[in-house]
Motif scaffolding. Structure first.
Motif, PDB file in Angstrom:
ATOM      1  N   PRO A  24       9.997 203.294   2.287  1.00 19.54           N
ATOM      2  CA  PRO A  24      10.409 204.514   1.592  1.00 19.54           C
ATOM      3  C   PRO A  24       9.488 205.680   1.939  1.00 19.54           C
ATOM      4  N   MET A  25      10.102 206.821   2.216  1.00 18.77           N
ATOM      5  CA  MET A  25       9.305 208.032   2.491  1.00 18.77           C
ATOM      6  C   MET A  25       9.984 209.237   1.854  1.00 18.77           C
ATOM      7  N   CYS A  26       9.338 209.789   0.834  1.00 22.02           N
ATOM      8  CA  CYS A  26       9.862 210.966   0.130  1.00 22.02           C
ATOM      9  C   CYS A  26      10.139 212.088   1.112  1.00 22.02           C
ATOM     10  N   ALA A  60      11.207 206.956  -2.710  1.00 22.44           N
ATOM     11  CA  ALA A  60      10.977 206.851  -4.156  1.00 22.44           C
ATOM     12  C   ALA A  60      12.017 207.692  -4.883  1.00 22.44           C
ATOM     13  N   GLN A 102      14.076 202.429  -3.203  1.00 23.08           N
ATOM     14  CA  GLN A 102      12.874 202.251  -4.008  1.00 23.08           C
ATOM     15  C   GLN A 102      13.050 202.997  -5.325  1.00 23.08           C
ATOM     16  N   ARG A 234       6.687 196.885  -4.432  1.00 24.92           N
ATOM     17  CA  ARG A 234       5.615 197.416  -3.589  1.00 24.92           C
ATOM     18  C   ARG A 234       4.368 197.569  -4.439  1.00 24.92           C
ATOM     19  N   MET A 308       0.300 202.134   9.807  1.00 24.15           N
ATOM     20  CA  MET A 308      -0.125 202.362  11.190  1.00 24.15           C
ATOM     21  C   MET A 308       0.120 201.165  12.095  1.00 24.15           C
ATOM     22  N   GLY A 330       6.750 203.374   9.331  1.00 22.19           N
ATOM     23  CA  GLY A 330       7.119 204.622   8.670  1.00 22.19           C
ATOM     24  C   GLY A 330       7.069 205.823   9.588  1.00 22.19           C
ATOM     25  N   ARG A 331       5.870 206.395   9.707  1.00 19.67           N
ATOM     26  CA  ARG A 331       5.759 207.650  10.449  1.00 19.67           C
ATOM     27  C   ARG A 331       6.181 207.515  11.903  1.00 19.67           C
TER      28      ARG A 331
HETATM   29  C1  FNR Z   1       5.278 208.016   2.358  1.00 16.11           C
HETATM   30  N1  FNR Z   1       4.974 206.831   1.692  1.00 16.11           N
HETATM   31  C2  FNR Z   1       5.697 206.485   0.566  1.00 16.11           C
HETATM   32  N2  FNR Z   1       5.498 205.283  -0.044  1.00 16.11           N
HETATM   33  C3  FNR Z   1       6.277 204.886  -1.059  1.00 16.11           C
HETATM   34  O1  FNR Z   1       6.075 203.782  -1.578  1.00 16.11           O
HETATM   35  N3  FNR Z   1       7.279 205.684  -1.524  1.00 16.11           N
HETATM   36  C4  FNR Z   1       7.531 206.906  -0.993  1.00 16.11           C
HETATM   37  O2  FNR Z   1       8.483 207.584  -1.366  1.00 16.11           O
HETATM   38  C5  FNR Z   1       6.675 207.362   0.050  1.00 16.11           C
HETATM   39  N4  FNR Z   1       6.803 208.616   0.586  1.00 16.11           N
HETATM   40  C6  FNR Z   1       6.193 208.917   1.788  1.00 16.11           C
HETATM   41  C7  FNR Z   1       6.531 210.109   2.464  1.00 16.11           C
HETATM   42  C8  FNR Z   1       5.997 210.361   3.719  1.00 16.11           C
HETATM   43  C9  FNR Z   1       6.427 211.607   4.458  1.00 16.11           C
HETATM   44  C10 FNR Z   1       5.087 209.452   4.294  1.00 16.11           C
HETATM   45  C11 FNR Z   1       4.511 209.693   5.665  1.00 16.11           C
HETATM   46  C12 FNR Z   1       4.711 208.321   3.608  1.00 16.11           C
HETATM   47  C13 FNR Z   1       4.145 205.806   2.354  1.00 16.11           C
HETATM   48  C14 FNR Z   1       4.953 205.091   3.431  1.00 16.11           C
HETATM   49  O3  FNR Z   1       5.997 204.312   2.850  1.00 16.11           O
HETATM   50  C15 FNR Z   1       4.080 204.148   4.288  1.00 16.11           C
HETATM   51  O4  FNR Z   1       3.516 203.173   3.464  1.00 16.11           O
HETATM   52  C16 FNR Z   1       2.976 204.904   4.993  1.00 16.11           C
HETATM   53  O5  FNR Z   1       3.494 206.014   5.702  1.00 16.11           O
HETATM   54  C17 FNR Z   1       2.206 203.995   5.955  1.00 16.11           C
HETATM   55  O6  FNR Z   1       3.045 203.496   6.968  1.00 16.11           O
HETATM   56  P1  FNR Z   1       3.066 204.158   8.442  1.00 16.11           P
HETATM   57  O7  FNR Z   1       3.638 205.526   8.301  1.00 16.11           O
HETATM   58  O8  FNR Z   1       1.662 204.209   8.944  1.00 16.11           O
HETATM   59  O9  FNR Z   1       3.947 203.255   9.251  1.00 16.11           O
END
Ligand code: FNR
Length: 368
Positions: A24-26, A60, A102, A234, A308, A330-331
């Motif tokens: 999940p990534m907001c 989220a 999520q 999570r 990462m 994610g990223r």
């Molecule tokens: C996140 N992350 C995140 N985690 C989560 O539990 N709920 C969420 O909504 C979000 N939102 C979110 C937005 C953005 C723009 C980023 C970059 C990250 C954390 C994400 O799920 C993840 O755990 C981290 O980005 C680490 O993984 P990567 O990016 O290194 O593969």
């Protein structure tokens, strides 16, 4: 080469085509502030499914308006929000991926300015700008954010009911799996941590008390969704500070989650404590993977690793060495929405995962 990353995985009645999952990534992209998904979300989440992810887990999503991190978050407290999510789920499915969501309550970290497009990203939103009163286990502020109100028993009951109502809507929208957000310093994590939970009632004190709300939410959601649907949680497996929620406590909590019908735990870290001057989280490639590996070894729970894990070979290594059951990317997926297709080809997959419309573009790789 063996291809752990490309192997399907089954949780309850759901078989996911591979172990490359998008966490999940907001996106802070609900400009209207009504929690309703837009074309942006359709395109954004659809692209990961087209790009080879096994499962795409939506950001989220607030179970109540006051549980949003920012007004631009998705919500699932009403039926209009559910209807707007349906096409996203359908699009993800059309590419052969599973759709997850999520469900979240941001607790004392709610009511903030989003990460981008505002003057003070991450700061508490002023009342004049639509900010609201936040809630938490105890009236202890996170860093510079406004002080929350401690939830009373009725408020706690409402939180549980809100998670259930949103979970039911998620099922109705067609999602294949539900993830409960108990990480990163949001409400359920705040209850777990002795730093943010200083209650003296049955929701505080020893670990069993601090875990009570999470387990109540898990029980209630588990009982409300189909038996065949996987339920994930999570967690932040450590807060990286002395006296905080740590890996030993996480191990116990994950054991309980297994006993309460959770099917997989995603292992993240941090977010609930500001580190003392000079202390640093050891951020680097795969920095959270040892936490996942520990929990996998010391509990019966399947785990996903995140953080990462940016290259296919690195992700493959995590699985091949038994440190996790699934890898979340994610990223790297934001940078390259076809990450999954590239990974499949790099690991000498058969190219099946490449959508027919894109096969010509991947032809050279497919011929290898
Ligand atoms: C996140 N992350 C995140 N985690 C989560 O539990 N709920 C969420 O909504 C979000 N939102 C979110 C937005 C953005 C723009 C980023 C970059 C990250 C954390 C994400 O799920 C993840 O755990 C981290 O980005 C680490 O993984 P990567 O990016 O290194 O593969």
């Amino acid at each position: 080469m063996s291809q752990h990353l490309l192997a399907p995985i089954t949780l309850r009645d759901l078989t996911v085509r591979n172990r490359i999952w998008v966490p999940p990534m907001c996106q802070y992209s609900v400009a209207a502030g009504d929690g309703v998904a837009t074309d942006y979300h359709l395109m954004h989440y659809g692209s990961f499914a087209r790009g080879g992810a096994g499962a795409v887990i939506l950001e989220a999503t607030g179970v109540v308006p006051e549980g949003r991190i920012a007004p631009q978050d998705l919500g699932l407290w009403d039926d209009a929000q559910r209807e707007a999510l349906r096409p996203i789920v359908d699009l993800i499915h059309s590419f052969g991926a599973a759709a997850g969501i999520q469900l979240a309550h941001a607790g004392r970290k709610a009511s903030t300015e989003p990460e981008w497009g505002t003057p003070h990203p991450g700061a508490s939103l002023a009342g004049a700008d639509g900010g609201w009163e936040t809630v938490a286990p105890s009236a202890i502020a996170y860093d510079q954010l406004t002080e929350p109100t401690a939830l009373d028993e009725a408020g706690i009951d409402e939180v549980v009911e809100a998670f259930v109502a949103s979970a039911v809507r998620a099922v109705e929208a067609g999602f294949d799996l539900i993830e409960i957000h108990a990480a990163h310093g949001y409400l359920l994590h705040e209850f777990l941590s002795p730093l943010s939970n200083q209650r003296t009632d049955s929701y505080g004190g020893e670990l069993a008390g601090r875990a009570r709300l999470l387990l109540r939410v898990v029980d209630a959601v588990r009982g409300a969704v189909p038996v065949g649907m996987p339920l994930l949680v999570r967690i932040s497996a450590t807060e990286w500070v002395e006296g905080g929620f740590d890996l030993d406590q996480a191990t116990q909590v994950v054991t309980w989650l297994g006993e309460h019908g959770v099917d997989m735990v995603d292992v993240s870290s941090g977010g609930n404590a500001v580190l003392p001057e000079g202390a640093e989280i050891p951020v680097g490639p795969g920095y959270q993977t040892p936490l996942a590996a520990h929990l996998r070894e010391h509990t019966e729970m399947p785990v996903s690793a995140v953080g990462m894990l940016d290259t296919p070979f690195q992700a493959e290594h995590v699985l091949a060495t038994g440190q996790a059951d699934v890898v979340r990317v994610g990223r790297a997926f934001l940078r390259e929405p076809n990450w999954g297709l590239d990974a499949a080809l790099a690991l000498r997959g058969d190219g099946e995962i490449v959508p027919p419309q894109y096969r010509r573009a991947f032809r050279q790789a497919l011929r290898r």
